[in-house]
Design an enzyme around this catalytic site. Structure first.
Site, mmCIF file in Angstrom:
data_model
loop_
_atom_site.group_PDB
_atom_site.id
_atom_site.type_symbol
_atom_site.label_atom_id
_atom_site.label_comp_id
_atom_site.label_asym_id
_atom_site.label_seq_id
_atom_site.Cartn_x
_atom_site.Cartn_y
_atom_site.Cartn_z
ATOM 1 N N GLY A 57 1.924 2.485 -3.185
ATOM 2 C CA GLY A 57 1.919 2.931 -4.573
ATOM 3 C C GLY A 57 2.394 1.860 -5.532
ATOM 4 O O GLY A 57 2.822 2.155 -6.653
ATOM 5 N N TRP A 101 0.416 1.455 -9.008
ATOM 6 C CA TRP A 101 0.736 2.644 -9.802
ATOM 7 C C TRP A 101 2.111 2.494 -10.453
ATOM 8 O O TRP A 101 2.290 2.711 -11.655
ATOM 9 C CB TRP A 101 0.723 3.848 -8.875
ATOM 10 C CG TRP A 101 0.469 5.173 -9.508
ATOM 11 C CD1 TRP A 101 0.074 5.430 -10.795
ATOM 12 C CD2 TRP A 101 0.583 6.443 -8.868
ATOM 13 N NE1 TRP A 101 -0.067 6.773 -10.991
ATOM 14 C CE2 TRP A 101 0.235 7.418 -9.822
ATOM 15 C CE3 TRP A 101 0.933 6.850 -7.576
ATOM 16 C CZ2 TRP A 101 0.254 8.779 -9.519
ATOM 17 C CZ3 TRP A 101 0.934 8.193 -7.278
ATOM 18 C CH2 TRP A 101 0.599 9.149 -8.244
ATOM 19 N N HIS A 159 6.442 -7.808 -2.318
ATOM 20 C CA HIS A 159 6.481 -7.024 -1.084
ATOM 21 C C HIS A 159 7.552 -7.569 -0.131
ATOM 22 O O HIS A 159 7.653 -7.096 0.998
ATOM 23 C CB HIS A 159 5.125 -7.074 -0.372
ATOM 24 C CG HIS A 159 4.027 -6.365 -1.101
ATOM 25 N ND1 HIS A 159 4.184 -5.109 -1.646
ATOM 26 C CD2 HIS A 159 2.736 -6.725 -1.345
ATOM 27 C CE1 HIS A 159 3.048 -4.733 -2.211
ATOM 28 N NE2 HIS A 159 2.165 -5.694 -2.054
ATOM 29 N N PHE A 208 -10.537 -1.221 -4.118
ATOM 30 C CA PHE A 208 -9.092 -1.398 -3.981
ATOM 31 C C PHE A 208 -8.383 -0.047 -4.050
ATOM 32 O O PHE A 208 -7.466 0.227 -3.281
ATOM 33 C CB PHE A 208 -8.590 -2.321 -5.106
ATOM 34 C CG PHE A 208 -7.110 -2.567 -5.070
ATOM 35 C CD1 PHE A 208 -6.565 -3.517 -4.213
ATOM 36 C CD2 PHE A 208 -6.252 -1.857 -5.901
ATOM 37 C CE1 PHE A 208 -5.201 -3.751 -4.178
ATOM 38 C CE2 PHE A 208 -4.879 -2.085 -5.874
ATOM 39 C CZ PHE A 208 -4.362 -3.033 -5.015
ATOM 40 N N MET A 209 -8.807 0.796 -4.980
ATOM 41 C CA MET A 209 -8.261 2.152 -5.077
ATOM 42 C C MET A 209 -9.273 3.103 -4.469
ATOM 43 O O MET A 209 -10.357 3.293 -5.001
ATOM 44 C CB MET A 209 -7.963 2.510 -6.543
ATOM 45 C CG MET A 209 -6.875 1.659 -7.138
ATOM 46 S SD MET A 209 -6.474 2.143 -8.826
ATOM 47 C CE MET A 209 -5.202 0.922 -9.194
ATOM 48 N N SER A 244 -8.591 6.634 -2.548
ATOM 49 C CA SER A 244 -8.458 8.080 -2.730
ATOM 50 C C SER A 244 -7.149 8.480 -3.390
ATOM 51 O O SER A 244 -7.092 9.477 -4.093
ATOM 52 C CB SER A 244 -8.572 8.787 -1.374
ATOM 53 O OG SER A 244 -7.494 8.419 -0.533
ATOM 54 N N LYS A 285 0.805 -1.228 0.000
ATOM 55 C CA LYS A 285 0.000 0.000 0.000
ATOM 56 C C LYS A 285 0.836 1.275 0.000
ATOM 57 O O LYS A 285 0.504 2.264 0.649
ATOM 58 C CB LYS A 285 -0.985 0.004 1.181
ATOM 59 C CG LYS A 285 -1.845 -1.245 1.269
ATOM 60 C CD LYS A 285 -2.485 -1.634 -0.062
ATOM 61 C CE LYS A 285 -3.500 -0.620 -0.540
ATOM 62 N NZ LYS A 285 -4.118 -1.039 -1.841
ATOM 63 N N SER A 301 -8.224 7.556 -13.985
ATOM 64 C CA SER A 301 -8.057 6.540 -15.019
ATOM 65 C C SER A 301 -7.736 5.184 -14.407
ATOM 66 O O SER A 301 -8.308 4.157 -14.799
ATOM 67 C CB SER A 301 -6.939 6.958 -15.981
ATOM 68 O OG SER A 301 -6.693 5.945 -16.930
ATOM 69 N N MET A 302 -6.827 5.157 -13.437
ATOM 70 C CA MET A 302 -6.448 3.902 -12.800
ATOM 71 C C MET A 302 -7.637 3.284 -12.064
ATOM 72 O O MET A 302 -7.867 2.073 -12.139
ATOM 73 C CB MET A 302 -5.296 4.146 -11.822
ATOM 74 C CG MET A 302 -3.977 4.517 -12.474
ATOM 75 S SD MET A 302 -3.105 3.098 -13.190
ATOM 76 C CE MET A 302 -2.525 2.270 -11.712
#
Length: 331
Positions: free
Chosen positions: A70, A73, A144, A295-296, A298, A68, A267-268
């Site tokens: 990024g 992205w 991770h 999941f996404m 803010s 978590k 967009s993501m």
């Protein structure tokens, strides 16, 4: 891999919370590994030797992060840069083209699958290590895992894949991780208890600060790029250019604009190839996890201010300074 490990089922407050609030259907217990006592599901021990001895390739691109911060992205950004902005190819779900090597060690589905016989796990979930081992080059790999649990060829420098590490401030990471674990890992506790787990090093891939600092201290290695979520938010085009330079790619102004637009939060969030809504729907459909959310959420910097008390913010700030003082790292 002769791992020094101990079971994470002691009488500590954090371990008691960990075992109380996470779904036993997905986790059959936990272990703490190595000098930093990295917390992982006991299932990780079944994959540890294979990850340790994975044949790494110099052509690999690894995106490494604490959960978590990024990661998704950064994955989408680096995959598209590496594939010359192949937006058509990017319609393939991200976990398939950019597999998560920790997926199979992280979740144990043996008790879940008999309840949903009509559902078949994809190969990149069923055995993520084998899926990656067989994947054609150039491979893009997400993990991770902290430095000390990466394949030995990376740690000893025998192979030098490109490693893109992305970090984020602890408070926003904690809030995002809380929502993630509630939505996708069956966490049933409250936010205050989750903060205790987070700062106590009792969540998967913890402890948080050694995870970040082990890569921060390697930021000058030629095959390591250290990014911060906050910098991507502040100036995404600049972060894209920095990543492209690291990957040996040139982007013209038109390409830079196209990629910046593609990587915008709106967009993501609306992109089914990256937003993991399908996984959330599967959990709901089969009654595995009953939690609402996305999941996404803010994608903001400073979102912690809406969820944390002043006392808790001060506690996080003290904890942060204790761990990064003198390192040159700041958020």
């Amino acid at each position: 891999m002769a791992l020094d490990y101990v079971p994470a089922d002691t009488d500590s407050e954090q371990d008691a919370l960990l075992n109380k609030f996470f779904m036993p259907e997905f986790r059959k217990g936990y272990v703490r590994l190595g000098p930093n006592r990295v917390l992982m599901p006991v299932r990780f021990l079944e994959f540890a030797d294979r990850i340790e001895n994975l044949e790494v390739r110099d052509s690999d691109v690894w995106v490494v992060s604490h959960p978590k911060t990024g990661t998704t992205w950064t994955q989408e950004m680096s995959w598209l840069i590496g594939h010359d902005l192949d937006f058509e190819g990017a319609k393939v779900p991200l976990p398939e083209r950019f597999p998560f090597i920790d997926h199979s060690p992280l979740f144990d589905y043996t008790d879940v699958l008999p309840k949903i016989p009509e559902f078949k796990l994809p190969d990149f979930v069923n055995d993520s290590v084998t899926y990656i081992d067989k994947k054609k080059s150039p491979r893009f790999i997400k993990t991770h895992l902290p430095w000390e649990l990466l394949p030995k060829q990376i740690r000893n420098g025998t192979k030098k894949p490109k490693i893109i590490y992305v970090a984020r401030n602890a408070k926003d990471t904690c809030i995002s991780y809380f929502h993630h674990c509630t939505l996708l890992e069956g966490y049933t506790g409250n936010f205050d208890d989750f903060c205790k787990l987070f700062m106590g090093g009792s969540l998967c891939f913890a402890p948080f600060w050694p995870h970040i600092l082990n890569f921060w201290n390697r930021r000058d290695d030629p095959n390591v790029l250290f990014l911060k979520f906050e910098d991507l938010k502040k100036n995404l085009p600049e972060a894209i250019k920095k990543t492209a330079d690291f990957m040996g790619k040139d982007l013209n102004e038109e390409q830079l604009k196209l990629l910046t637009d593609h990587l915008s939060f709106a967009s993501m969030k609306n992109n089914p190839a990256v937003n993991y809504e399908a996984a959330i729907e599967i959990n709901k459909k089969f009654g595995l996890i009953n939690a609402d959310g996305h999941f996404m959420r803010s994608g903001q910097v400073g979102g912690y201010k809406e969820a944390m008390s002043e006392k808790l913010i001060a506690e996080f700030d003290r904890w942060t300074q204790e761990n990064i003082a003198g390192t040159g790292l700041s958020f």
